[in-house]
Design an enzyme around this catalytic site. Structure first.
Site, PDB file in Angstrom:
ATOM      1  N   ASP B 154       7.600   4.604  -1.238  1.00 17.21           N
ATOM      2  CA  ASP B 154       7.431   3.841  -2.476  1.00 17.21           C
ATOM      3  C   ASP B 154       6.338   4.445  -3.345  1.00 17.21           C
ATOM      4  O   ASP B 154       6.283   5.677  -3.496  1.00 17.21           O
ATOM      5  CB  ASP B 154       7.140   2.370  -2.129  1.00 17.21           C
ATOM      6  CG  ASP B 154       7.695   1.436  -3.177  1.00 17.21           C
ATOM      7  OD1 ASP B 154       7.013   1.232  -4.187  1.00 17.21           O
ATOM      8  OD2 ASP B 154       8.812   0.939  -3.012  1.00 17.21           O
ATOM      9  N   HIS B 194       3.690  -1.511  -6.591  1.00 18.37           N
ATOM     10  CA  HIS B 194       4.935  -1.858  -5.898  1.00 18.37           C
ATOM     11  C   HIS B 194       4.882  -1.551  -4.404  1.00 18.37           C
ATOM     12  O   HIS B 194       5.368  -2.334  -3.570  1.00 18.37           O
ATOM     13  CB  HIS B 194       6.050  -1.053  -6.581  1.00 18.37           C
ATOM     14  CG  HIS B 194       7.437  -1.477  -6.262  1.00 18.37           C
ATOM     15  ND1 HIS B 194       8.200  -0.815  -5.332  1.00 18.37           N
ATOM     16  CD2 HIS B 194       8.206  -2.472  -6.749  1.00 18.37           C
ATOM     17  CE1 HIS B 194       9.390  -1.384  -5.271  1.00 18.37           C
ATOM     18  NE2 HIS B 194       9.421  -2.394  -6.123  1.00 18.37           N
ATOM     19  N   SER B 384      13.624  -5.318  -4.023  1.00 17.93           N
ATOM     20  CA  SER B 384      12.465  -4.541  -3.570  1.00 17.93           C
ATOM     21  C   SER B 384      11.663  -5.282  -2.520  1.00 17.93           C
ATOM     22  O   SER B 384      11.060  -4.667  -1.649  1.00 17.93           O
ATOM     23  CB  SER B 384      11.536  -4.259  -4.752  1.00 17.93           C
ATOM     24  OG  SER B 384      11.932  -3.118  -5.433  1.00 17.93           O
TER      25      SER B 384
END
Lengths: 76, 455
Positions: B154, B194, B384
């Site tokens: 990520d 994220h 996600s």
């Protein structure tokens, strides 16, 4: 730049791939290097210029796209 | 067209409908109504008459105090039926004149629950997710991720933030972490973003896993957007993970790879049908290395994407079948999203997938208050979040069941078989096989252990 694949013996080097495909140094992303895809099958990937990718296509797999990737959240 | 018909029959019939100890049927209320297929399974409903509470009030306004009367001479009754779509307007206009008791005809539209979408508040918290995943039971039975490598591919992890939000520390395996060329090599010390959300969400079920930090989305080689990488970086990352896997003892191999990313637009890809295409082409190098890594023993999970028809991400540019490339690979678990009430979030991409028809595979939880990676009050959202939640569960299972005991393919099958079915019976394109169900999965593993012991 695009991706191409090539079959080489185990422990192959980028130099071997470049020589095998007849590529010049400025046509290859040397920082990316020679990346094993499937060691059991002797399959490797490398990044080359688009023109080089099309030129070596008869001796290599591809050229394949190298699209951007993005995270899936949070939704916009 | 389905309709509700309001009637004012005789007071004794209204009284029969309203009386709790009597049962009046649609036939008792209406007899036959020409042009209407009455639903005789629907029990007639008494409706009170509304009157202004104050003398002289507007009889047609709801914006005032009202009194409601169920007196038989004032109340009315509602029945249900269907009017042919042929000459619908004329039939509806004629109904109030039929039989003298019809006073109104109203649409009876299909109603649906309001789906969770992007920008809506959190639905529950990560503690709810912990409960839904049966984490106390997982932990009590030794399923906590100990000895399992869990790679978060990520934007990089900020371990200090994740530790602070979760209230407990965890392990970043710096030696086995990896970053693309040009990205600083400081595992666990990236900007809060994220990737920190993904690590937090994976930790819920696998608090003792060793986290491998792979900031593949930080590459700036040719990216067009604020936060993206190139697929070639993911190829290099997976090649590194193959070395991680091969270095583990064969008997105890356990590597789980969580990928909450993908491609939003066909414009960045070669067209379907061209040999170099990624989205639809199993021969693309990334799809090859995904299959190769899975065959070597890794569990690979991908988010299904945020292109659900009800409230898709505005970046979604695939006109149909938005689960593309490796997110729809047959050897990965493609994870859809449900909220903590078990309802599919409206942005969770629906199948069929492009490389494999039956996608997504299963769903897991998202849209809950968790990591605060995007600020207080902002949920961990998107598929996600659902993907690492599921990856944490898989890592927990691997604590006691390495790939040598249950292959990635066998574990996927167990997850399918034990998922809580949603929507239609069996597989569907909204929920896949259903929502991952840890207690059912543990029971299946116990049966598998018993069967193995008898052999």
């Amino acid at each position: 730049m695009v991706l191409i694949t090539v079959r080489l013996p185990p422990e192959a080097t980028l130099e071997q791939a470049v020589h095998r495909l007849g590529l010049s140094e400025d046509e290859v992303d040397t920082g990316y290097g020679l990346v094993p895809l499937d060691p059991d099958q002797g399959l490797y990937a490398l990044r080359v210029t688009e023109s080089a990718g099309h030129r070596v296509a008869p001796d290599a797999g591809g050229p394949f796209s190298d699209p951007p990737i993005e995270p899936f959240g949070p939704p916009h | 067209m389905r309709v509700l018909i309001q009637l004012r029959p005789s007071p004794d019939i209204v009284a029969a409908v309203a009386a709790p100890d009597l049962t009046a049927t649609t036939a008792d209320v209406t007899g036959e109504l020409p042009g209407v297929a009455l639903d005789h399974d629907y029990t007639p409903v008494p409706l009170p008459r509304a009157r202004p509470a104050v003398p002289g009030g507007d009889p047609l306004s709801l914006n005032q105090p009202l009194d409601f009367s169920m007196a038989p001479e004032e109340a009315s009754v509602l029945v249900r039926g269907e009017i042919s779509d042929d000459d619908r307007a004329a039939r509806m206009a004629l109904l109030p004149g039929r039989g003298g008791s019809v006073v109104g005809v109203y649409a009876d539209p299909v109603i649906e629950t309001s789906l969770t979408c992007g920008g809506t508040p959190p639905v529950g918290t990560w503690r709810d997710v912990e409960r839904l995943l049966a984490v106390p039971r997982l932990t009590a039975e030794g399923y906590d991720g100990t000895g399992v490598a869990l790679a978060i591919c990520d934007t990089g992890i900020n371990a200090a933030h994740v530790t602070r939000q979760m209230g407990r520390s965890f392990t970043i395996d710096a030696d086995r972490s990896w970053s693309p060329s040009g990205v600083s090599d400081t595992p666990g010390r990236y900007r809060v973003d994220h990737g920190s959300m993904c690590a937090f969400d994976a930790l819920i079920a696998a608090p003792k896993a060793s986290f491998i930090d792979i900031p593949v989305l930080l590459s700036r080689r040719q990216g067009d957007t604020v936060m993206d990488g190139l697929l070639s970086d993911a190829i290099a990352a997976f090649s590194h993970l193959r070395t991680v896997l091969d270095a583990q003892p064969a008997a105890s191999r356990a590597l789980v790879v969580s990928n909450s990313w993908g491609s939003f637009s066909p414009l960045w890809d070669m067209a379907p049908g061209q040999p170099g295409n990624y989205s639809d082409n199993p021969a693309h190098p990334f799809n090859i290395i995904v299959g190769s890594l899975e065959r070597a023993g890794a569990d690979i999970l991908f988010a299904a994407g945020n292109c659900g028809v009800e409230c898709k991400d505005r970046r979604c540019a695939f006109p149909a079948r938005p689960i593309v490339g490796a997110n729809s690979h047959p050897q990965v678990l493609s994870i859809g999203g449900v909220d903590t009430k078990g309802l599919r979030v409206g942005y969770s991409s629906q199948g069929p997938g492009r490389l494999t028809d039956r996608k997504p595979d299963i769903c897991s939880y998202t849209h809950f208050a968790g990591s605060k990676a995007f600020g207080p009050g902002t949920p961990d959202s998107g598929t996600s979040a659902a993907c690492p939640v599921a990856a944490g569960l898989v890592a927990a299972v691997r604590t006691r069941w390495p790939a040598s005991a249950i292959s990635p393919a066998q574990l996927r099958t167990l997850l399918y078989r034990t998922a809580t079915d949603r929507s239609t019976v069996g597989f569907d394109y909204d929920y896949g096989y259903g929502v991952a169900d840890p207690p059912a999965l543990l029971s299946a593993l116990e049966r598998h252990a018993d069967a193995t012991a008898k052999v």
